[in-house]
Structures are given as C-alpha cells and as structure tokens.
Scaffold this active site. Structure first.
Site, short mmCIF file in Angstrom:
data_model
loop_
_atom_site.label_atom_id
_atom_site.label_comp_id
_atom_site.label_asym_id
_atom_site.label_seq_id
_atom_site.Cartn_x
_atom_site.Cartn_y
_atom_site.Cartn_z
CG ASP A 1 46.44 39.34 42.83
OD1 ASP A 1 46.38 40.54 43.13
OD2 ASP A 1 46.58 38.42 43.67
CG ASP B 1 44.79 40.57 50.01
OD1 ASP B 1 43.94 40.08 49.26
OD2 ASP B 1 46.00 40.63 49.72
C1 DGJ Z 1 46.70 38.77 46.66
C2 DGJ Z 1 45.22 38.63 46.57
O1 DGJ Z 1 44.59 39.76 47.05
C3 DGJ Z 1 44.79 37.37 47.30
O2 DGJ Z 1 43.40 37.27 47.31
C4 DGJ Z 1 45.42 36.18 46.62
O3 DGJ Z 1 44.90 36.04 45.33
C5 DGJ Z 1 46.92 36.35 46.59
N1 DGJ Z 1 47.33 37.62 46.06
C6 DGJ Z 1 47.56 35.26 45.78
O4 DGJ Z 1 48.90 35.43 45.64
#
Ligand code: DGJ
Length: 732
Positions: free
Chosen positions: A477, A547
């Site tokens: 990430d 997300d």
């Molecule tokens: C952002 C990501 O896009 C989510 O899927 C998740 O992994 C969170 N960060 C975790 O902090």
C-alpha cells in the site's frame, strides 16, 4: 515486422502487419517524423512530406532547402531554434545556454529489446520485437542522445524512450527529459483522459483538441488517482467498435505530464514523460540519464481493439514471473471486516469460514505490526504485535495454511508514523525541508526512498518477516502524496533528482523482494487506485483498483480502468452492505457479478451473512473458479457504457471464440421501458452458440443482439435498481 534503413534518403521505416512508423534525418540533421499510422508500403524516400517553405524562421536557409522545424513533424524536439511547440527535452549547458542541436550520428537495429536499468519496461525476445537505437550528438554541448524505438510482432505498438549521456568535459543539467513525442499533421482529434480522486478513480473524460495546450499531470509523487498516465487521442466518432485512435501509456509510477499542443499552423504534438516541474538531473562527465518508457499503440478498429492490444501486450510483455498469465487466487481480505481491531482468534474465524466457501487465499490487512491499532502509530515498525499475533506471522501463517488456505499480508513500506520507533531513531529519514513544518497525510510521513540506506533498512525488516513465514501474497500500500520533497542527504544542486530517485527506490525495493521471493503474488495499492499504472504492473501484476467497493460505483471505475489495463490486473472484491464508502445497499448478486471481472475476492466476514447468502457465495466462488481463466485473460469488450446509460454491459470472449461470459448491470431502474436488445461482440458469426438453453448464431447475437427479456424468466428486469446478470455463451 521489420525496421528498414534507407541509407540514401536517411530514413527509417518500422513496420509490422498493422502499423508503419517512418522517421527521417531532416535537413537540420535532427530527426523528423514522416509518418505514424496504419501500415503503408515502403519506398526509398518519403521526404516529399516535408514542407520547405521560407516564410517563417528557418533553421536551414538555402533556396532549395529552407527548412523550419515549426512547420514539420519532429521526433524529439527542443525549444529555441525554430520549434516553438512543447519541447521533449531541455539541456542547460555550463554557460547557461539552453539551445541544443542533436544531429544524427549513427544507428543500430537489433532483434528483441534491451532492459532499461532500474526501470520497469516491456520486454521481448529476439523473435518478438525489433529495436532501433538512433544516436544523435550535440558536439558543442558534449552530449549524446539515444532514441529507442521497439516494434512488436503482432501488436500495433511502438515503445519509446530516450537516453542522455554527457560525453564532454563540462557539467550539464537536464531540466526536462520526456520519454516520447509524436507530431501529427492535423489536429482533428479528441483527447481522452482518465481522471478522478480517491474512491472515484479513472473516469473517462473526452475533449476536442484544437490550437493551444491540453494537459494533465501528476506532481503528487505517485502517478495518482487524479490523473492516470494513460491518454488516448481519437478521431471524432471513434467509439468502442470503430474508428482510429492512438494510446499513450507511461510505464512509470511517479510524477508525469501528458500534453497535446495544437499549433496555429494546424499541427498537433503529443508529449509524455516525467513531469519537468522541479525536475533537474545534473550530468557529470560520462554520466547517463535514461527515461522511462512510453508504449504507443494504435487502432483503426475502435477502442475495444486498442484496449485489447494493451491487455495482451501487458499480460505477455510486461507482467513477469510465476503470475504471468496465471489465473489469480480467490481471496478474502479482512480490512472492511475488522479494520485494525482484530485478534489471531477473530482472524482465524474469518479465514475458516472463507475456506468453507471455497476461497483459496487469506489476506491479513493493516494493523498487525508495532503499535498499529489506529492510523496514528506503528508504520515503519515491521515487527509483529504480540498482542494480536502471539506466535508472530509465522504462527498465523501456519494456522491459516493448516486450514487449507494460502496466506498473505499487508505492508506500507514507504511510510512512517511520527509515533514509531523508526521515526524516533531516524527522524532525518523522511522527505522534509529542514526548519519547515512537514505536512502529514493520514498522520504519516514519507520515508526518503531516494536514499539507499533507507531502502536497505526497510528491505531487511520485511525480509525477516517474510522469510520466517510461508507467504504467498503481499499487498503493498501507499497512502499519501509526497510533499516537502527534499532529501537532507542530497546536495542543493541535486535536489531536482529526489522525486525520481524516490520512485527508483520503490522499484529497487520491489526488485529485491521479488528476487528473494519470486513466487509471491504482489498486489499494489495506493489508497485504492492512486498508483494504478503500467510501471507498477511490472512488479505487482494486480492492483487494488479502488477503496470504493460499492458495486455500482465499481462498474464505472472498472469500466474506466479497462481502457488501458488488463482485466486480470483489476483488484475487485465483494464487500458488505450497506457499503462502507457509499452507504448503498445492493444485492449480493450484483456485487459478485461486478467483482468477477477482475481478480475476485471478498472484503467481508462471511460469518456475518445469512446461511442463504453463504450458499450463494459458495456458488459464486465455484463460478469464478470455472471461468476465471477466460474472464481474466480473454478478449474483453465494453458493450454499454455506464457513463452514457442507466445500464452497463461488458463481455469476455475466449481466443478460439468458443466461449464467452457476458455481464449486464442496471445502475438504476428504467420503469415501464422496453427491455431492448444487447448487441454482443467478438463472436464467430458462423458459429452456433448456446445461451440460457437456446441456440443462436454468432451473427444473430452480434447484429440483432440478445433481447433482455430472455432473462426476465430468471427474475431479472431492467425496471429494478441494481439488477444484473452474468451469462455464459458456449459453442454448441
Ligand atoms: C488503504 C487500502 O486501499 C485499503 O484497502 C487498506 O489496505 C487500508 N489502506 C489499510 O490501511
């Protein structure tokens, strides 16, 4: 496929079955573009396309030879002689002059394609591509410039990049070094970009080009959700099924620009590369700078064909290793189920239910390390939290494996929380300007990955956790933009290198981890789709697309993403309702029907759904296992756009045209409307196919279309919000 050099006319013709790219040494000694487009016959001399009018400023002034760069298509222009358009590069000499004159020196034609050191790039063996390297020299500047062109067998594609070398004795500075320029003789084009923001990534926008500049960029350190480094220039009227278009895809994950400049003489220039804003790369004697690559693809058969070219090229010539052309495991990720509030026991409970559903891989998301119980702490401390994982990652991975599942976990290696041991020990390891406040993003700072020692340290920590366990997958990430880009370790005159060196640091960490653990499937992520680009796909063959896991919003996001990126690269999961980003409640059916067209998985706790829904989940998992190879690697067609209709549809067809999967979605109800027809694509017109128990010829399905009322028997109707179906079409 061939690359022809005509010595007398000093012209190159790169061609394959579908395209021709013709370049000549212009009267100025620089390179001119003579043609780019559909394949044409070769001829000894194409210089008749050059205009030799004496009217404007001329760089060569002779009665017969008056030549102005401004009036002719250039290959890699600089500003300040007779070209007044967007420049491809700029070199600042030791005396402050920025005028350059790179003239043809030599060239090399070879089979295959060389790597670009430290950078992601398409690859090909000796039978799959040919490469032209043209060396140009500016003797006064003491510099050489190599322009690289690779043409691929069977793809209407040319990949381009450039390399600068200081061969003189004085220092120079590169203040702009883009990867490619393509000039067109006319400007009757529409520009298509893929823009957005967090949770609404890659939404197509189209504008008509004319004189002046049209431009997108990123200055956020990552390619960004705001503007994707992929642009299409299309003729007005070109749609998914017909017409001419040219795509430009930047194989890079940092700051970029893509710019079209329409001249008042009616020409159009397109340039793409690393964003020159704040970029400055000093070159000492014998030092080189090599740009990332731009992949240029063309079509005269519509945008579905252009997308399929990128899908196939990236699946076959960009993605590497074990996961190249391999169907992806169906996973369950705990993020939306637990956020950071979990114990080993609660994780095992979710995983065990996932196993019962037939899921193959369990992914432990954020929150397993350091003092990471919320966003405020822990990033940088890549050591298991014993309260959550009493036997560490090794213990949890063993237990998950014992359930019969593969196991993977989440990392965010480029970041650090001020509240972390790493930051307390090394406060100077972040990007920040001494004496100034550092902006926070999600309460975190960005590690200075332009420094090798920082990358080394993070590598060491991650290597230890991975090595000690049995890890099949990693989600990488990156949750904030770069600000206050300054490296305390770097001298003043080299600060313009930092943003690019940061990206090189990210690539080097990826390379080292991949080398150490070649079988791990990496999924890139950046607050969802903030770094969804071709550069990342070289390391991580799939990317969490957004997300926003709401099925209705995902139709638009995945539809937009499909223009430039393979279906198998699109991370897509079924999540709980009401959706945690939009509050919308949609049926379980449509959530899976959308998520099938990607990597597929679940982002919820399956213990929380009803028994009836759980039975449905089992069927969904089974369906995906049966069809994933086709869905993820078949020929993808967009059929109905969610940006122009209340419904959307797409389909995937196998290479042998024997089987297809169609997905149809109602974004909102159409009450009291006729069901209408959906025309399919990509089938064999003469084959007879079975769909929903009835048979049809391919030509019927593609020209007459399927009546949507055929699906009313299964309870589907277009007058219901969020109704959908997925159907299989198979040769009889
Ligand atoms: C952002 C990501 O896009 C989510 O899927 C998740 O992994 C969170 N960060 C975790 O902090």
């Amino acid at each position: 496929m061939n690359i022809v050099w005509n010595k007398t006319s000093e012209q190159f013709h790169l061609y394959n079955d579908r395209l021709s790219y013709i370049i000549g040494v212009a009267p100025s000694g620089e390179l001119a573009n003579l043609y780019f487009g559909k394949r044409i016959h070769d001829r000894a001399d194409f210089s008749y396309v050059l205009f030799r009018m004496g009217m404007p400023n001329v760089v060569v002034d002779a009665d017969t030879e008056s030549y102005s760069m401004e009036l002719n298509c250039q290959e890699y222009p600089s500003f300040g002689t007779t070209d007044f358009g967007a420049q491809a590069f700029e070199v600042e000499m030791a005396n402050g002059s920025r005028i350059s004159n790179f003239v043809y020196k030599s060239h090399r034609i070879s089979q295959g394609k060389k790597e670009i050191k430290g950078l992601p790039a398409t690859y090909a063996d000796k039978t799959e591509a040919m490469t032209l390297e043209v060396t140009l020299a500016d003797t006064l500047a003491g510099m050489e410039l190599v322009l690289y062109y690779t043409i691929f067998e069977g793809y209407p594609v040319v990949a381009r990049h450039a390399k600068f070398k200081n061969v003189g004795n004085s220092k120079v500075k590169l203040t702009r070094a883009l990867s490619a320029c393509l000039d067109f003789p006319d400007q009757n084009y529409e520009w298509m970009q893929f823009s957005g923001a967090w949770a609404r990534e890659r939404i197509p926008e189209i504008k008509k080009l004319s004189t002046g500049v049209t431009y997108i960029d990123s200055r956020r350190g990552a390619s960004s959700a705001n503007q994707n480094p992929f642009v299409i220039l299309k003729r007005p009227g070109t749609d998914d099924f017909m017409g001419e278009a040219i795509g430009f895809s930047f194989v890079y994950s940092g700051n970029f620009i893509a710019l079209a400049d329409g001249s008042t003489h009616g020409r159009l220039r397109f340039v793409m590369g690393i964003n020159p804003d704040r970029f400055c790369w000093p070159l000492e004697k014998d030092e080189c700078f090599e740009t990332p690559e731009v992949v240029i693809a063309m079509t005269d058969r519509g945008l579905n064909d252009l997308s399929q070219t990128y899908h196939k090229l990236y699946n076959n010539h960009l993605v590497r290793g074990k996961w190249k052309n391999t169907p992806r495991p169906i996973l369950n990720n705990n993020w939306e189920a637990t956020y950071m509030d979990f114990t080993e026991e609660s994780i095992l409970k979710i995983a065990s239910k996932a196993k019962d559903a037939g899921i193959e891989l369990f992914v432990l998301d954020d929150g397993w390390f350091g003092e990471r119980n919320d966003d405020f702490a822990g990033l940088g401390d890549w050591v298991e939290n014993p309260k959550k994982l009493p036997q560490g990652m090794a213990g949890l991975s063993r237990k998950i494996n014992a359930l019969g599942l593969k196991f993977g976990f989440w990392i965010e290696p480029e970041m650090v929380n001020p509240n972390s041991n790493l930051y307390r020990r090394h406060p100077d390891w972040v990007l920040s300007v001494p004496g100034r406040k550092s902006s926070l993003g999600r309460h975190q700072l960005v590690l200075d990955f332009s420094r090798e020692e920082v990358v080394d340290y993070i590598y060491g920590m991650l290597h230890k956790v991975i090595k000690g366990s049995k890890i099949d997958y990693i989600k990488w990430d990156m949750n904030r933009a770069l600000t206050e880009v300054f490296s305390v370790d770097t001298p003043a005159e080299r600060q313009g290198m930092v943003a690019h060196k940061y990206v090189l640091g990210v690539y080097s960490l990826y390379s080292r981890l991949i080398k150490a653990f070649p079988d791990i499937l990496f999924e890139s992520c950046s607050s969802g789709g903030n770094r969804f680009d071709a550069g990342m796909l070289y390391y991580a063959p799939q990317a969490w697309c957004s997300d926003n896991s709401d099925a209705i919003d995902r139709i638009r996001i995945q539809y937009g993403t499909s223009f430039g990126y393979p279906i198998v690269s699109i991370g897509s999961h079924v999540s709980a309702v009401p959706n945690q980003q939009t509050g919308r409640t949609t049926p379980l059916d449509i959530r899976a029907n959308v998520a099938y067209f990607g990597t597929f998985g679940y982002e919820l706790d399956l213990n929380e759904i009803s028994d009836e829904e759980f039975e449905l989940v089992k069927k969904q998992v089974e369906f995906m296992k049966e069809n994933r190879a086709l869905i993820q690697f078949g020929d993808f067609y967009r059929l109905r756009s969610p940006f122009e209709n209340d419904q959307a549809a797409w389909m995937v067809v196998s290479e042998d045209k024997k089987k297809a999967v169609v997905g149809f979605y109602c974004l909102r109800s159409n009450v009291n409307a006729l069901p209408g027809f959906l025309k399919l694509a990509g089938l064999d017109p003469d084959k007879e196919y079975r769909m929903e128990g009835k048979t049809y010829y391919g030509d019927e399905l593609m020209n007459m279309g399927i009546t949507l009322s055929e699906f009313y028997d299964r309870g589907f109707t277009i007058s219901k919000d969020y109704d959908s179906f997925v159907t299989i079409i198979e040769e009889v």
